[in-house]
Write a protein that holds these residues in place. Structure first.
Motif, PDB file in Angstrom:
ATOM      1  N   GLY A  67     -21.889  -2.612  -3.853  1.00  0.00           N
ATOM      2  CA  GLY A  67     -20.684  -1.954  -4.336  1.00  0.00           C
ATOM      3  C   GLY A  67     -19.724  -1.658  -3.203  1.00  0.00           C
ATOM      4  N   ASN A  68     -19.760  -2.483  -2.168  1.00  0.00           N
ATOM      5  CA  ASN A  68     -18.882  -2.311  -1.012  1.00  0.00           C
ATOM      6  C   ASN A  68     -17.473  -2.821  -1.301  1.00  0.00           C
ATOM      7  N   LEU A  69     -16.585  -2.685  -0.352  1.00  0.00           N
ATOM      8  CA  LEU A  69     -15.211  -3.183  -0.461  1.00  0.00           C
ATOM      9  C   LEU A  69     -14.958  -4.247   0.595  1.00  0.00           C
ATOM     10  N   CYS A  70     -14.400  -5.390   0.166  1.00  0.00           N
ATOM     11  CA  CYS A  70     -13.846  -6.377   1.098  1.00  0.00           C
ATOM     12  C   CYS A  70     -12.427  -6.702   0.648  1.00  0.00           C
ATOM     13  N   THR A  71     -11.613  -7.193   1.587  1.00  0.00           N
ATOM     14  CA  THR A  71     -10.172  -7.281   1.306  1.00  0.00           C
ATOM     15  C   THR A  71      -9.575  -8.621   1.735  1.00  0.00           C
ATOM     16  N   PRO A  72      -9.834  -9.705   1.002  1.00  0.00           N
ATOM     17  CA  PRO A  72      -9.226 -10.992   1.354  1.00  0.00           C
ATOM     18  C   PRO A  72      -7.715 -11.007   1.067  1.00  0.00           C
ATOM     19  N   GLY A  73      -6.929 -10.934   2.142  1.00  0.00           N
ATOM     20  CA  GLY A  73      -5.469 -10.952   1.995  1.00  0.00           C
ATOM     21  C   GLY A  73      -4.880  -9.653   1.483  1.00  0.00           C
ATOM     22  N   THR A  74      -5.653  -8.563   1.619  1.00  0.00           N
ATOM     23  CA  THR A  74      -5.194  -7.281   1.083  1.00  0.00           C
ATOM     24  C   THR A  74      -5.552  -6.133   2.026  1.00  0.00           C
ATOM     25  N   HIS A  75      -4.930  -4.990   1.770  1.00  0.00           N
ATOM     26  CA  HIS A  75      -5.259  -3.733   2.435  1.00  0.00           C
ATOM     27  C   HIS A  75      -5.358  -2.652   1.372  1.00  0.00           C
TER      28      HIS A  75
ATOM     29  N   PHE B  81     -18.797   2.207  -8.943  1.00  0.00           N
ATOM     30  CA  PHE B  81     -19.983   2.919  -9.390  1.00  0.00           C
ATOM     31  C   PHE B  81     -21.176   1.959  -9.392  1.00  0.00           C
ATOM     32  N   ILE B  82     -22.305   2.406  -8.870  1.00  0.00           N
ATOM     33  CA  ILE B  82     -23.555   1.648  -8.919  1.00  0.00           C
ATOM     34  C   ILE B  82     -24.599   2.495  -9.643  1.00  0.00           C
ATOM     35  N   ASN B  83     -25.132   1.926 -10.716  1.00  0.00           N
ATOM     36  CA  ASN B  83     -26.093   2.661 -11.558  1.00  0.00           C
ATOM     37  C   ASN B  83     -25.588   4.066 -11.892  1.00  0.00           C
ATOM     38  N   GLY B  84     -24.288   4.154 -12.204  1.00  0.00           N
ATOM     39  CA  GLY B  84     -23.684   5.401 -12.649  1.00  0.00           C
ATOM     40  C   GLY B  84     -23.211   6.328 -11.547  1.00  0.00           C
ATOM     41  N   GLU B  85     -23.473   5.996 -10.297  1.00  0.00           N
ATOM     42  CA  GLU B  85     -23.086   6.862  -9.176  1.00  0.00           C
ATOM     43  C   GLU B  85     -21.824   6.337  -8.502  1.00  0.00           C
ATOM     44  N   ASN B  86     -20.848   7.225  -8.290  1.00  0.00           N
ATOM     45  CA  ASN B  86     -19.615   6.864  -7.598  1.00  0.00           C
ATOM     46  C   ASN B  86     -19.921   6.680  -6.112  1.00  0.00           C
ATOM     47  N   VAL B  87     -19.851   5.428  -5.640  1.00  0.00           N
ATOM     48  CA  VAL B  87     -20.274   5.133  -4.267  1.00  0.00           C
ATOM     49  C   VAL B  87     -19.111   4.813  -3.326  1.00  0.00           C
ATOM     50  N   LEU B  88     -17.904   4.640  -3.878  1.00  0.00           N
ATOM     51  CA  LEU B  88     -16.750   4.326  -3.023  1.00  0.00           C
ATOM     52  C   LEU B  88     -15.466   4.562  -3.811  1.00  0.00           C
ATOM     53  N   GLN B  89     -14.436   5.053  -3.107  1.00  0.00           N
ATOM     54  CA  GLN B  89     -13.134   5.285  -3.733  1.00  0.00           C
ATOM     55  C   GLN B  89     -12.033   5.034  -2.715  1.00  0.00           C
ATOM     56  N   TYR B  90     -10.949   4.418  -3.160  1.00  0.00           N
ATOM     57  CA  TYR B  90      -9.806   4.151  -2.297  1.00  0.00           C
ATOM     58  C   TYR B  90      -8.561   4.045  -3.164  1.00  0.00           C
ATOM     59  N   SER B  91      -7.406   3.814  -2.552  1.00  0.00           N
ATOM     60  CA  SER B  91      -6.160   3.816  -3.313  1.00  0.00           C
ATOM     61  C   SER B  91      -5.147   2.842  -2.717  1.00  0.00           C
ATOM     62  N   LYS B  92      -4.057   2.677  -3.431  1.00  0.00           N
ATOM     63  CA  LYS B  92      -2.894   1.895  -3.013  1.00  0.00           C
ATOM     64  C   LYS B  92      -3.251   0.474  -2.538  1.00  0.00           C
ATOM     65  N   PRO B  93      -3.941  -0.319  -3.370  1.00  0.00           N
ATOM     66  CA  PRO B  93      -4.191  -1.719  -3.007  1.00  0.00           C
ATOM     67  C   PRO B  93      -2.866  -2.453  -2.836  1.00  0.00           C
ATOM     68  N   GLN B  94      -2.795  -3.300  -1.808  1.00  0.00           N
ATOM     69  CA  GLN B  94      -1.537  -3.978  -1.495  1.00  0.00           C
ATOM     70  C   GLN B  94      -1.792  -5.277  -0.734  1.00  0.00           C
ATOM     71  N   ILE B  95      -0.791  -6.137  -0.731  1.00  0.00           N
ATOM     72  CA  ILE B  95      -0.873  -7.394   0.004  1.00  0.00           C
ATOM     73  C   ILE B  95      -0.865  -7.114   1.500  1.00  0.00           C
ATOM     74  N   GLY B  96      -1.716  -7.839   2.244  1.00  0.00           N
ATOM     75  CA  GLY B  96      -1.724  -7.669   3.689  1.00  0.00           C
ATOM     76  C   GLY B  96      -2.940  -8.322   4.321  1.00  0.00           C
ATOM     77  N   GLY B  97      -2.809  -8.718   5.569  1.00  0.00           N
ATOM     78  CA  GLY B  97      -3.937  -9.301   6.276  1.00  0.00           C
ATOM     79  C   GLY B  97      -3.953 -10.816   6.212  1.00  0.00           C
ATOM     80  N   PRO B  98      -4.901 -11.439   6.934  1.00  0.00           N
ATOM     81  CA  PRO B  98      -4.948 -12.904   7.027  1.00  0.00           C
ATOM     82  C   PRO B  98      -5.339 -13.580   5.720  1.00  0.00           C
TER      83      PRO B  98
ATOM     84  N   LYS C 115       2.703 -13.693   3.713  1.00  0.00           N
ATOM     85  CA  LYS C 115       3.267 -12.885   4.795  1.00  0.00           C
ATOM     86  C   LYS C 115       4.539 -12.189   4.332  1.00  0.00           C
ATOM     87  N   SER C 116       5.334 -12.898   3.550  1.00  0.00           N
ATOM     88  CA  SER C 116       6.589 -12.324   3.043  1.00  0.00           C
ATOM     89  C   SER C 116       6.340 -11.218   2.009  1.00  0.00           C
ATOM     90  N   GLN C 117       5.142 -11.206   1.436  1.00  0.00           N
ATOM     91  CA  GLN C 117       4.805 -10.213   0.415  1.00  0.00           C
ATOM     92  C   GLN C 117       4.041  -9.006   0.977  1.00  0.00           C
TER      93      GLN C 117
END
Length: 264
Positions: free
Chosen positions: A158-166, A207-224, A233-235
């Motif tokens: 339940g981790n976070l990775c960000t291909p082309g995003t922040h 959530f993994i098996n009902g438990e909140n394991v990670l939280q974040y906000s404001k997903p946006q374009i960014g990164g390689p 890049k323009s976005q």
């Protein structure tokens, strides 16, 4: 004439309270109209894109349906050869809860990267699969990374990775590619429940098996990115308000079932 004062029996009060609570629960269940995204029979309503192959080509029968389960299988592969794949639900979503069960099985196919062992993911807010490049590894998206234990050591899921995003974590723009959740490690071939709550370009929760394991906000374009570089890049900095949902094939057999969505 004297009238005896009528009192309500405690048993009657308890009965009325139980009926009230039951009605409240039923009302809540009624309002939560979860919809199945997978019919358990075929890949209708889903679109496959595998690196090096055109949209819609389910190369080597990578995605199959067996016994009501959507499976990623490599029986027809001699070597993985970086054939990263994704299967997309046909329509995009913006505000929703997504849930399913997953499990890793068997051994990784020959040629898969070490990091990809017992590794898959749910990609949310994906770019349109029709715009994915022929040799593009991953869609620009937010990844809810799914990992299985490797027999020893800690390996949360339940981790976070960000291909082309922040995203924003603790009021700061997070630009590293991955961050671990607080989940425990799940060894072997056990089924694990994962749920994602997505609020447009606001808050996202894992959530993994009902438990909140990670939280974040404001997903946006960014990164390689590895395709259409100038456009993305323009976005950069553009909020991600909606997108497609896809499931990954990254070289280890994995199974998915009870794939559902609740639009908010």
């Amino acid at each position: 004439m004297h009238h005896k004062l009528q009192t309500t029996s405690p048993l009657i009060l308890l009965f009325c309270l139980a009926v009230f609570i039951s009605c409240q629960d039923k009302s809540k269940q009624h309002t939560e109209n979860w919809k199945s995204l997978f019919n358990g029979k075929d890949l209708n309503d889903w679109v496959v894109k595998i690196k090096g192959h055109p949209l819609g080509d389910n190369y080597n029968n990578t995605f199959v349906v067996e016994d009501g389960i959507l499976k990623v299988n490599y029986k027809a592969y001699d070597s993985f050869n970086n054939s990263f794949g994704h299967i997309y639900y046909k329509t995009p979503f913006s505000n929703y809860k997504f849930r399913m069960q997953y499990r890793f099985t068997g051994d990784q196919v020959a040629g898969g990267a070490g990091w990809a062992r017992r590794n898959s993911g749910i990609m949310i807010h994906c770019e349109d699969p029709k715009n994915i490049g022929l040799d593009q590894d991953f869609p620009v998206s937010i990844e809810v990374q799914l990992l299985g234990g490797l027999d020893s050591g800690e390996r949360p899921t339940g981790n976070l990775c960000t291909p082309g995003t922040h995203v924003v974590i603790n009021n700061e723009l997070y630009t590293s590619h991955c961050i671990n959740s607080s989940s425990k490690t799940y060894q072997g071939d056990q089924w694990v429940k994962v749920e994602v709550e997505v609020r447009n370009d606001s808050i996202i929760k894992h959530f993994i098996n009902g438990e909140n394991v990670l939280q974040y906000s404001k997903p946006q374009i960014g990164g390689p990115v590895d395709y259409n570089v100038e456009f993305w890049k323009s976005q950069e900095g553009t909020p991600l308000k909606k997108g497609f949902i896809s499931l990954q094939s990254e070289s280890h057999p994995v199974e998915f079932k009870n794939i559902e969505i609740l639009e908010l």
